[in-house]
Design an enzyme around this catalytic site. Sequence first.
Site, mmCIF file in Angstrom:
data_model
loop_
_atom_site.group_PDB
_atom_site.id
_atom_site.type_symbol
_atom_site.label_atom_id
_atom_site.label_comp_id
_atom_site.label_asym_id
_atom_site.label_seq_id
_atom_site.Cartn_x
_atom_site.Cartn_y
_atom_site.Cartn_z
ATOM 1 N N GLY A 1 0.817 -1.219 0.000
ATOM 2 C CA GLY A 1 0.000 0.000 0.000
ATOM 3 C C GLY A 1 0.848 1.265 0.000
ATOM 4 O O GLY A 1 0.603 2.193 -0.785
ATOM 5 N N GLY B 1 10.047 -3.219 2.481
ATOM 6 C CA GLY B 1 9.844 -4.657 2.253
ATOM 7 C C GLY B 1 9.710 -5.447 3.536
ATOM 8 O O GLY B 1 10.124 -5.010 4.610
ATOM 9 N N GLY B 2 9.125 -6.632 3.420
ATOM 10 C CA GLY B 2 8.925 -7.503 4.573
ATOM 11 C C GLY B 2 7.451 -7.639 4.884
ATOM 12 O O GLY B 2 6.593 -7.195 4.125
ATOM 13 N N SER C 1 4.100 -6.815 6.913
ATOM 14 C CA SER C 1 3.648 -5.537 7.488
ATOM 15 C C SER C 1 2.648 -5.709 8.628
ATOM 16 O O SER C 1 1.907 -4.782 8.953
ATOM 17 C CB SER C 1 3.043 -4.669 6.385
ATOM 18 O OG SER C 1 1.914 -5.331 5.847
ATOM 19 N N SER D 1 7.800 1.194 12.634
ATOM 20 C CA SER D 1 6.357 1.213 12.897
ATOM 21 C C SER D 1 6.057 1.688 14.314
ATOM 22 O O SER D 1 6.882 1.521 15.236
ATOM 23 C CB SER D 1 5.818 -0.206 12.712
ATOM 24 O OG SER D 1 4.513 -0.329 13.229
ATOM 25 N N HIS E 1 4.414 0.081 16.120
ATOM 26 C CA HIS E 1 4.402 -1.150 16.918
ATOM 27 C C HIS E 1 5.763 -1.473 17.551
ATOM 28 O O HIS E 1 5.843 -2.366 18.389
ATOM 29 C CB HIS E 1 3.856 -2.310 16.094
ATOM 30 C CG HIS E 1 2.433 -2.055 15.695
ATOM 31 N ND1 HIS E 1 1.399 -2.090 16.605
ATOM 32 C CD2 HIS E 1 1.889 -1.675 14.517
ATOM 33 C CE1 HIS E 1 0.266 -1.779 15.988
ATOM 34 N NE2 HIS E 1 0.533 -1.511 14.722
ATOM 35 N N TYR F 1 6.162 -8.710 15.214
ATOM 36 C CA TYR F 1 6.312 -7.711 14.146
ATOM 37 C C TYR F 1 6.973 -6.433 14.684
ATOM 38 O O TYR F 1 7.941 -5.925 14.096
ATOM 39 C CB TYR F 1 4.929 -7.416 13.563
ATOM 40 C CG TYR F 1 4.848 -6.187 12.710
ATOM 41 C CD1 TYR F 1 5.473 -6.141 11.467
ATOM 42 C CD2 TYR F 1 4.147 -5.057 13.137
ATOM 43 C CE1 TYR F 1 5.399 -4.995 10.679
ATOM 44 C CE2 TYR F 1 4.062 -3.923 12.358
ATOM 45 C CZ TYR F 1 4.694 -3.897 11.131
ATOM 46 O OH TYR F 1 4.631 -2.770 10.353
ATOM 47 N N ARG G 1 -8.306 4.670 17.172
ATOM 48 C CA ARG G 1 -6.854 4.567 17.380
ATOM 49 C C ARG G 1 -6.098 5.297 16.283
ATOM 50 O O ARG G 1 -5.113 5.994 16.518
ATOM 51 C CB ARG G 1 -6.428 3.096 17.436
ATOM 52 C CG ARG G 1 -4.990 2.906 17.929
ATOM 53 C CD ARG G 1 -4.640 1.439 18.111
ATOM 54 N NE ARG G 1 -4.374 0.788 16.847
ATOM 55 C CZ ARG G 1 -3.185 0.790 16.225
ATOM 56 N NH1 ARG G 1 -2.154 1.401 16.763
ATOM 57 N NH2 ARG G 1 -3.037 0.172 15.069
#
Length: 262
Positions: free
Chosen positions: A12, A70-71, A73, A109, A111, A134, A172
């Site tokens: 995206g 990349g990777g 998500s 991220s 996260h 992640y 959120r």
Amino acid sequence: MERILITGAAGGIGTGLRRTLAGVYPHLRLSDIQPMTPAGPGEECIPADIADLAAVEALCDGVDGIIHLGGISGEASWERILEANIVGTRNVFEAARRQGVRRVIMATSNHAVGFYRRDQTIDHEVPVRPDSRYGLSKAFGEAIGALYADRHGLGVLCVRIGNYGDAPIDKRRLSIWISPRDLTQLMRIGLEHPDIHYEIVYGVSDNARSWYDNSNAHRLGYRPEDRSEPHAEAVLAAEPEHASDDIGEIYQGGGFVVDPEL
Ligand code: 15L
């Protein structure tokens, strides 16, 4: 900056950056393990698996800067995270070093710090508090970025991306949303700012409900143009009721703090 490599170009954010960076740099080299839409003017598409170091080294040939998207998500098994996000990210930094790439933007991220509570405001200097495998892999990406900046002189910008999209999609995301043009601005800062050695910023728009002190991004010249607040009324009206013991409501990472495998 003439030639920019984008890993994860079929995702995206990668697809959005193809649109918003078109014509900004003379050449975009796009890569993904997933099928990509055919190259347009100023683009070339090279499919590759970032878990393959030789393939990533070839991708980095002649490249001035990398946007590493990349990777995987989102949350996934250890095996998948290890291969795509840990080995893959190591390969991107190592290949960049071998090929003399000057800048790497690490798409990290929210996260990586998702286990901070929503009643806290955090800046770019807080210790990482990953909320998932992640998020842990993103913290690794930030740490390996520091190593390659300090040991090998790569310029590295880590962007802790909130939630990218045309509009915030829930309560959120009112706190962590980033618009396509604001993320594009941060990517350009990462590639073009004259003095980036190693920096961490939050990839968020100018959100009134933000949990972040993003002064480091502002110091580097970031001036977000979009705000989540005009969307708040509609977003909150559509938000379902949350149970009072919903742990995801306490922490910034939301549902990521709950391990779906346990
Ligand atoms: C992320 O890091 C993910 O890549 C994205 O898919 C969203 O889940 C986002 O975080 C989020 O927290 O909304």
